[in-house]
Scaffold this motif. Sequence first.
Motif, short mmCIF file in Angstrom:
data_model
loop_
_atom_site.label_atom_id
_atom_site.label_comp_id
_atom_site.label_asym_id
_atom_site.label_seq_id
_atom_site.Cartn_x
_atom_site.Cartn_y
_atom_site.Cartn_z
N LYS A 88 0.82 -1.21 0.00
CA LYS A 88 0.00 0.00 0.00
C LYS A 88 0.86 1.26 0.00
O LYS A 88 0.33 2.37 0.08
N GLY A 89 2.18 1.07 -0.06
CA GLY A 89 3.08 2.21 -0.06
C GLY A 89 3.36 2.78 1.31
O GLY A 89 3.82 3.92 1.43
N ILE A 90 3.10 2.00 2.36
CA ILE A 90 3.26 2.47 3.73
C ILE A 90 4.53 1.86 4.35
O ILE A 90 4.77 0.66 4.22
N ALA A 91 5.32 2.70 5.01
CA ALA A 91 6.51 2.25 5.77
C ALA A 91 7.45 1.41 4.92
O ALA A 91 7.94 0.36 5.36
N LEU A 92 7.73 1.87 3.71
CA LEU A 92 8.64 1.13 2.84
C LEU A 92 10.08 1.23 3.36
O LEU A 92 10.47 2.25 3.93
N PRO A 93 10.87 0.17 3.20
CA PRO A 93 12.28 0.24 3.61
C PRO A 93 13.02 1.33 2.83
O PRO A 93 12.70 1.62 1.68
N GLN A 94 14.02 1.91 3.47
CA GLN A 94 14.81 2.96 2.84
C GLN A 94 15.83 2.36 1.87
O GLN A 94 16.14 1.17 1.91
N VAL A 95 16.36 3.22 1.00
CA VAL A 95 17.33 2.76 0.01
C VAL A 95 18.59 2.22 0.69
O VAL A 95 19.17 1.22 0.25
N ASN A 96 18.99 2.84 1.80
CA ASN A 96 20.20 2.37 2.50
C ASN A 96 19.96 1.10 3.29
O ASN A 96 20.86 0.59 3.95
N GLN A 97 18.72 0.57 3.23
CA GLN A 97 18.40 -0.68 3.90
C GLN A 97 18.26 -1.84 2.91
O GLN A 97 17.82 -2.92 3.27
#
Length: 217
Positions: free
Chosen positions: A71-80
Amino acid sequence: MPSQVYILIAAAALMFTVIGGLSILAHYYTLNGIKSRTVGDGQHGTARFSTKNEIKSTYKHIPFKPKEWRKGIALPQVNQQGLILGSIGKKNELTALVDTDDVHCLMIGASGVGKTAFFLYPNLEYACASGMSFLTTDTKGDLYRNYGAIARDHYGYHVAVIDLRNPTRSDGNNMLHLVNKYMDAYRADGKNLVAKAKAEKYAKIIAKTIINAGGEN
């Protein structure tokens, strides 16, 4: 005494010296020097399981929530971005242990142990959620059927398929697309010289890509 006798005596003395030296070395360098403990001193290697502190410092702990990610919520960050190599917690409250280093991983297991369901699928989900580009080999077509639509519909991925068994079913790439696009625009409006120039530009680029300046293929 003939010189041959002296040579023979010297050779015999040298031989006994070497044998004696090897005997002395064998006395000091034996298995008796290994400590008497059953395990733990390196007799059988030094591999062991990581401690909790080592796991905490080595891996990033990311809440595994695919329902929210889609749903586009709390997506992991690029550095993760990385590989999921384990998890902690209970059902529906899992925390993924993610290795974010530039590493390789080989998963080995017998048929039916869950290599695809419990390792590959979670990693594909995490790759989509964190925005990684990836290539998968899929001999049966299961990955495309199960995750192709998820990657496209929920994460906005462009999914391309290369079918080596039936190449005509593969996704293709038309190198003349831009040439046709701008040429059609010029034919629709003969005064649109910009479109004509772009069509000629891309045609020249394609020609140079296929045939080099030396005339060789």
